[in-house]
Design a protein around this motif. Structure first.
Motif, PDB file in Angstrom:
ATOM      1  N   ALA A 154     -14.503  -7.707   3.745  1.00 14.57           N
ATOM      2  CA  ALA A 154     -14.357  -8.205   5.112  1.00 14.57           C
ATOM      3  C   ALA A 154     -13.425  -9.403   5.187  1.00 14.57           C
ATOM      4  CB  ALA A 154     -15.733  -8.577   5.675  1.00 14.57           C
ATOM      5  N   ASP A 155     -13.471 -10.278   4.182  1.00 17.04           N
ATOM      6  CA  ASP A 155     -12.745 -11.546   4.266  1.00 17.04           C
ATOM      7  C   ASP A 155     -11.324 -11.488   3.729  1.00 17.04           C
ATOM      8  OD1 ASP A 155     -15.052 -12.604   5.321  1.00 17.04           O
ATOM      9  OD2 ASP A 155     -15.800 -13.359   3.405  1.00 17.04           O
ATOM     10  N   CYS A 156     -11.045 -10.536   2.832  1.00 12.93           N
ATOM     11  CA  CYS A 156      -9.749 -10.573   2.133  1.00 12.93           C
ATOM     12  C   CYS A 156      -8.959  -9.264   2.200  1.00 12.93           C
ATOM     13  CB  CYS A 156      -9.966 -10.917   0.654  1.00 12.93           C
ATOM     14  SG  CYS A 156     -11.057 -12.327   0.330  1.00 12.93           S
ATOM     15  N   HIS A 157      -9.627  -8.137   2.438  1.00 15.87           N
ATOM     16  CA  HIS A 157      -8.988  -6.841   2.235  1.00 15.87           C
ATOM     17  C   HIS A 157      -7.765  -6.629   3.121  1.00 15.87           C
ATOM     18  CE1 HIS A 157      -8.836  -2.344   1.870  1.00 15.87           C
ATOM     19  NE2 HIS A 157      -9.186  -2.647   0.644  1.00 15.87           N
ATOM     20  N   GLY A 158      -7.739  -7.249   4.300  1.00 19.72           N
ATOM     21  CA  GLY A 158      -6.598  -7.076   5.187  1.00 19.72           C
ATOM     22  C   GLY A 158      -5.378  -7.888   4.811  1.00 19.72           C
ATOM     23  N   ASN A 159      -5.506  -8.812   3.841  1.00 13.49           N
ATOM     24  CA  ASN A 159      -4.377  -9.668   3.437  1.00 13.49           C
ATOM     25  C   ASN A 159      -3.640  -9.024   2.265  1.00 13.49           C
ATOM     26  OD1 ASN A 159      -5.209 -11.608   5.350  1.00 13.49           O
ATOM     27  ND2 ASN A 159      -6.671 -12.462   3.892  1.00 13.49           N
ATOM     28  N   GLY A 160      -2.945  -7.938   2.551  1.00 18.30           N
ATOM     29  CA  GLY A 160      -2.296  -7.180   1.493  1.00 18.30           C
ATOM     30  C   GLY A 160      -1.141  -7.926   0.838  1.00 18.30           C
ATOM     31  N   VAL A 161      -0.924  -7.630  -0.428  1.00 13.12           N
ATOM     32  CA  VAL A 161       0.167  -8.245  -1.195  1.00 13.12           C
ATOM     33  C   VAL A 161       1.151  -7.143  -1.587  1.00 13.12           C
ATOM     34  CG1 VAL A 161       0.788  -9.664  -3.174  1.00 13.12           C
ATOM     35  CG2 VAL A 161      -1.468  -9.931  -2.108  1.00 13.12           C
ATOM     36  N   PRO A 162       2.397  -7.185  -1.055  1.00 14.23           N
ATOM     37  CA  PRO A 162       3.368  -6.145  -1.387  1.00 14.23           C
ATOM     38  C   PRO A 162       4.193  -6.520  -2.614  1.00 14.23           C
ATOM     39  CG  PRO A 162       4.257  -7.525   0.332  1.00 14.23           C
ATOM     40  CD  PRO A 162       2.890  -8.090   0.002  1.00 14.23           C
ATOM     41  N   ASP A 163       4.931  -5.535  -3.115  1.00 19.80           N
ATOM     42  CA  ASP A 163       5.961  -5.731  -4.144  1.00 19.80           C
ATOM     43  C   ASP A 163       5.406  -6.330  -5.437  1.00 19.80           C
ATOM     44  OD1 ASP A 163       7.868  -4.818  -2.295  1.00 19.80           O
ATOM     45  OD2 ASP A 163       8.058  -6.828  -1.448  1.00 19.80           O
ATOM     46  N   VAL A 164       4.204  -5.948  -5.803  1.00 12.92           N
ATOM     47  CA  VAL A 164       3.595  -6.400  -7.066  1.00 12.92           C
ATOM     48  C   VAL A 164       3.481  -5.198  -7.993  1.00 12.92           C
ATOM     49  CG1 VAL A 164       1.531  -7.351  -8.160  1.00 12.92           C
ATOM     50  CG2 VAL A 164       2.348  -8.299  -5.999  1.00 12.92           C
ATOM     51  N   ASP A 166       3.605   1.410 -10.895  1.00 17.96           N
ATOM     52  CA  ASP A 166       3.973   1.575  -9.496  1.00 17.96           C
ATOM     53  C   ASP A 166       4.073   0.184  -8.884  1.00 17.96           C
ATOM     54  OD1 ASP A 166       4.650   2.813  -7.164  1.00 17.96           O
ATOM     55  OD2 ASP A 166       2.611   3.393  -6.594  1.00 17.96           O
ATOM     56  N   ILE A 167       4.613   0.117  -7.669  1.00 20.05           N
ATOM     57  CA  ILE A 167       4.781  -1.146  -6.948  1.00 20.05           C
ATOM     58  C   ILE A 167       3.940  -1.086  -5.677  1.00 20.05           C
ATOM     59  CG2 ILE A 167       6.410  -2.714  -5.819  1.00 20.05           C
ATOM     60  CD1 ILE A 167       6.823  -2.565  -8.785  1.00 20.05           C
ATOM     61  N   THR A 168       3.190  -2.136  -5.407  1.00 15.69           N
ATOM     62  CA  THR A 168       2.339  -2.130  -4.215  1.00 15.69           C
ATOM     63  C   THR A 168       3.188  -2.185  -2.950  1.00 15.69           C
ATOM     64  OG1 THR A 168       2.108  -4.545  -4.255  1.00 15.69           O
ATOM     65  CG2 THR A 168       0.428  -3.245  -5.383  1.00 15.69           C
ATOM     66  N   GLU A 169       2.666  -1.528  -1.925  1.00 15.78           N
ATOM     67  CA  GLU A 169       3.308  -1.508  -0.607  1.00 15.78           C
ATOM     68  C   GLU A 169       2.228  -1.632   0.453  1.00 15.78           C
ATOM     69  OE1 GLU A 169       5.875   1.562   2.253  1.00 15.78           O
ATOM     70  OE2 GLU A 169       5.291   2.123   0.216  1.00 15.78           O
ATOM     71  N   VAL A 170       2.457  -2.516   1.422  1.00 12.78           N
ATOM     72  CA  VAL A 170       1.510  -2.654   2.530  1.00 12.78           C
ATOM     73  C   VAL A 170       1.821  -1.544   3.524  1.00 12.78           C
ATOM     74  CG1 VAL A 170       0.662  -4.122   4.392  1.00 12.78           C
ATOM     75  CG2 VAL A 170       1.246  -5.129   2.176  1.00 12.78           C
TER      76      VAL A 170
END
Length: 523
Positions: free
Chosen positions: A88-98, A112-116
């Motif tokens: 609930a507190d963090c899941h929406g704060n995605g981190v891209p390009d990792v 792979d590379i993360t993408e929001v």
């Protein structure tokens, strides 16, 4: 951490009253009730069928064969986060390009590379077509000032044990055909803030190219809505009044922090080249707007800090290098009904209205929209399209055009020269050169509807009149003599009256039936 909850993954009755109801209605109700009871027991139609009301998902349960898939969701929590509901507190704060690395003892080595994909939402990376076995997932984020939490589950939310649960690396067993989703949460360290010092925190975000983002046309809320992509690894230099410099770079979430600042005045500048991008910082202190003195050299000044905790959204707008950008500003004024004067500027320009959408369509078919606001009253409604390329455009919108006529005139801002345009079907066609700023006065003239009279439409059925054939007989049977019918005429008249009586009786019977049906419906 095996608590899935922590991670977040009456019919109306029918009453039959007796008063005023006919036997027919009661009989129909009994028959209907009987049929319903028979249907519920499966009588007359075979065994009753059970309806499956379950909602299908991508994974209804674990599969026991075929290739498997691992999906990683990466999000960042607030610095020093100590809560117990990461989803609930963090899941929406995605981190891209990792980068996400996947390895197995059997020799699998993939990444792979993360993408929001959806904002708000996590950064997502996925690797499929995997054989069953033990796998290790590693997140490419420095761990010096960060802590981590992870949680894995199958597609049906069955918990999958991982080792360890508090690192950027997690090892688990992947079964044949399984889809396993692993949530990784990054928790930056809370550096604390010593007494008597100030702090400046930045969130560095990028805006789309060529979408008109500038502080003259878009406010802080507009930037926050359209500019959500974190900018990673951008350097910032903070200089105090004595010339001492401190540097920091944005992390995977686009965050930059300068803490433990002694009282004084500070100047902050990024390493973003000014010829390739423009920057717009919006800062607050204790929830209130902070004027940072951002100047033409794109340097922010924080004067006379003591113990302020300043937070800035630092927006970077890349320049569109395809050519010098142009702009189009619309001034919307409303004229009196049926206006036919010759000086619309004097008579209508200051009668602006807000919240009217305008659209501009380029030769490539791309359409952009802008909504009018009222910067001054009296004054026109203003809508602005910035970051335009030179070319042909079609401008349309404003008040609905069904009963509105328009007059449009456009000028070049630099010279006040009139621009050639053509207006047809509620659209103004014009050509804008590279770097040109154009203003179009758009006057809406409501049509005078006072002379229109609605046409009444009869709701009564048409009457059919049957004319009996003439016998050609006059009085006493003499052709053409007098006005009374002879015996043949009397017989035909009586026959016509009898036929009319039959028709009237049928009409009366139908009327009674209709009234009876209405009573039954009301009952």
């Amino acid at each position: 951490m095996t608590d899935g909850h922590r991670w977040g993954h009456g019919a109306d009755g029918l009453s039959l009253a007796d008063g005023g109801r006919s036997r027919f209605v009661r009989a129909m109700a009994v028959v209907t009730l009987a049929l319903g009871l028979l249907a519920s027991f499966g009588v007359g139609g075979g065994a009753a069928q059970e309806v499956d009301t379950s909602v299908g998902t991508q994974e209804s349960g674990p599969r026991d064969s075929g290739p498997a898939t691992i999906e990683v969701h990466l999000a960042v929590c607030a610095a020093g986060y100590a809560g117990n509901d990461f989803y609930a507190d963090c899941h929406g704060n995605g981190v891209p390009d990792v980068g996400v690395a996947l390895q197995s003892a059997a020799g699998v080595d993939l990444s792979d590379i993360t993408e929001v994909v959806t904002s708000p939402g996590p950064g997502v990376a996925a690797v499929g077509e995997l054989p069953a076995g033990e796998y290790t997932v590693t997140i490419d984020i420095p761990g010096d000032n960060n802590t981590f939490e992870s949680y894995c589950a199958q597609g049906d939310e069955t918990f999958v044990p991982v080792t360890p649960e508090d690192d950027k690396t997690a090892t688990f067993t992947l079964g044949a055909g399984q889809l396993v989703v692993c949530d990784f949460y990054v928790i930056p360290a809370d550096q604390g803030q010593p007494d008597g010092t100030a702090r400046i925190d930045l969130d560095v975000l990028a805006c789309p190219v060529g979408q008109g983002y500038d502080s003259d046309a878009v406010d802080a809320d507009g930037f926050a809505t359209g500019c959500t992509e974190a900018v990673v690894d951008v350097g910032f230099t903070l200089t105090d009044q004595g010339g001492n410099e401190r540097t920091a770079r944005s992390d995977a979430a686009g965050a930059v922090s300068f803490g433990d600042l002694p009282p004084g005045t500070y100047r902050l500048v990024s390493e973003v080249p000014g010829e390739f991008a423009r920057e717009y910082p919006f800062c607050t202190v204790d929830g209130d707007i902070y004027q940072n003195g951002f100047d033409s050299t794109e340097t922010a000044t924080f004067a006379d800090l003591t113990t302020e905790q300043i937070t800035c959204d630092w927006y970077i707008v890349p320049e569109d290098l395809r050519g010098a950008s142009a702009s189009l500003t619309v001034h919307l004024g409303v004229c009196p009904v049926g206006y036919d004067g010759e000086n619309a500027f004097a008579d209508c320009h200051d009668e602006g209205i807000a919240d009217q959408e305008f659209f501009i369509e380029g030769a490539d078919g791309e359409t952009r929209t802008a909504t009018t606001s009222l910067p001054a009253t009296p004054g026109p409604g203003v809508a602005r399209f910035g970051e335009l390329l030179g070319g042909d455009y079609s401008l349309f919108g404003g008040p609905p055009g069904d009963f509105v006529d328009i007059r449009v005139g456009c000028t070049v801002d630099a010279t006040d020269a009139r621009l050639d345009i053509s207006v047809a079907d509620g659209r103004a066609a014009l050509t804008i050169d590279d770097g040109q700023a154009v203003t179009c006065d758009w006057y809406a003239i409501p049509e005078d509807q006072s002379g229109l009279v609605p046409t009444a439409v009869s709701t009564q059925p048409a009457l059919t009149v049957t004319t009996l054939p003439s016998t050609g007989a006059g009085v006493h049977g003499e052709p053409g003599a007098g006005s009374g019918p002879g015996w043949p005429g009397w017989s035909l008249m009586l026959a016509g009256l009898a036929a009319s009586l039959v028709v009237l009786m049928r009409v009366a019977e139908q009327a009674r039936n209709a009234r009876w049906a209405e009573r039954v419906i009301r009952c």
